[in-house]
Motif scaffolding. Structure first.
Motif, PDB file in Angstrom:
ATOM      1  N   GLY A 199      -7.636  -4.508  37.793  1.00 65.20           N
ATOM      2  CA  GLY A 199      -6.233  -4.878  37.595  1.00 65.20           C
ATOM      3  C   GLY A 199      -5.822  -4.774  36.137  1.00 65.20           C
ATOM      4  N   GLY A 200      -6.724  -5.181  35.240  1.00 66.38           N
ATOM      5  CA  GLY A 200      -6.428  -5.084  33.814  1.00 66.38           C
ATOM      6  C   GLY A 200      -6.241  -3.645  33.371  1.00 66.38           C
TER       7      GLY A 200
ATOM      8  N   LEU B 215      -5.229  -1.168  35.303  1.00 69.82           N
ATOM      9  CA  LEU B 215      -3.940  -0.712  35.836  1.00 69.82           C
ATOM     10  C   LEU B 215      -2.789  -1.215  34.973  1.00 69.82           C
ATOM     11  CD1 LEU B 215      -4.186  -1.037  39.715  1.00 69.82           C
ATOM     12  CD2 LEU B 215      -4.283   1.020  38.307  1.00 69.82           C
ATOM     13  N   LEU B 216      -2.894  -2.469  34.515  1.00 73.26           N
ATOM     14  CA  LEU B 216      -1.841  -3.010  33.662  1.00 73.26           C
ATOM     15  C   LEU B 216      -1.788  -2.272  32.325  1.00 73.26           C
ATOM     16  CD1 LEU B 216      -2.125  -6.839  34.343  1.00 73.26           C
ATOM     17  CD2 LEU B 216      -0.282  -5.298  35.001  1.00 73.26           C
TER      18      LEU B 216
ATOM     19  N   ALA C 227      -0.071   0.985  32.942  1.00 73.39           N
ATOM     20  CA  ALA C 227       1.368   0.773  33.052  1.00 73.39           C
ATOM     21  C   ALA C 227       1.972   0.514  31.687  1.00 73.39           C
ATOM     22  CB  ALA C 227       1.654  -0.402  33.992  1.00 73.39           C
ATOM     23  N   LEU C 228       1.267  -0.271  30.853  1.00 76.30           N
ATOM     24  CA  LEU C 228       1.765  -0.557  29.510  1.00 76.30           C
ATOM     25  C   LEU C 228       1.846   0.719  28.683  1.00 76.30           C
ATOM     26  CD1 LEU C 228       2.588  -3.027  27.831  1.00 76.30           C
ATOM     27  CD2 LEU C 228       0.266  -3.071  26.939  1.00 76.30           C
TER      28      LEU C 228
END
Ligand code: ZN
Length: 73
Positions: A31-32, A34-35, A38-39
């Motif tokens: 998840g990190g 993916l974030l 996205a960032l």
């Protein structure tokens, strides 16, 4: 000491099962990542650091850039 919890019908309520950190950690890392991706696309997908040719990604996330305070124009 935990007391037995009963639902309104008088049946024993299901107790939550703790998730071990060893099982949770790979998903937290995923998840990190993916974030972070996205960032990157919101914050740095422009000009010399652009991965996708053209301005499509930049224009798509443009409002997000301004909302998050990234320098833009
Ligand atoms: Zn802008």
């Amino acid at each position: 000491m935990t007391e037995a919890v009963f639902d309104p019908a008088g049946q024993p309520a299901a107790q939550p099962t703790p998730i071990p950190l060893r099982e949770l950690l790979p998903w937290a890392v995923f998840g990190g990542l993916l974030l972070l991706l996205a960032l990157y696309f919101v914050g740095a997908e422009q000009g010399a650091t652009s991965l996708v040719p053209g301005m499509y990604v930049h224009e798509f996330v443009h409002d997000g850039r301004h909302l998050l305070g990234f320098p833009c124009h």
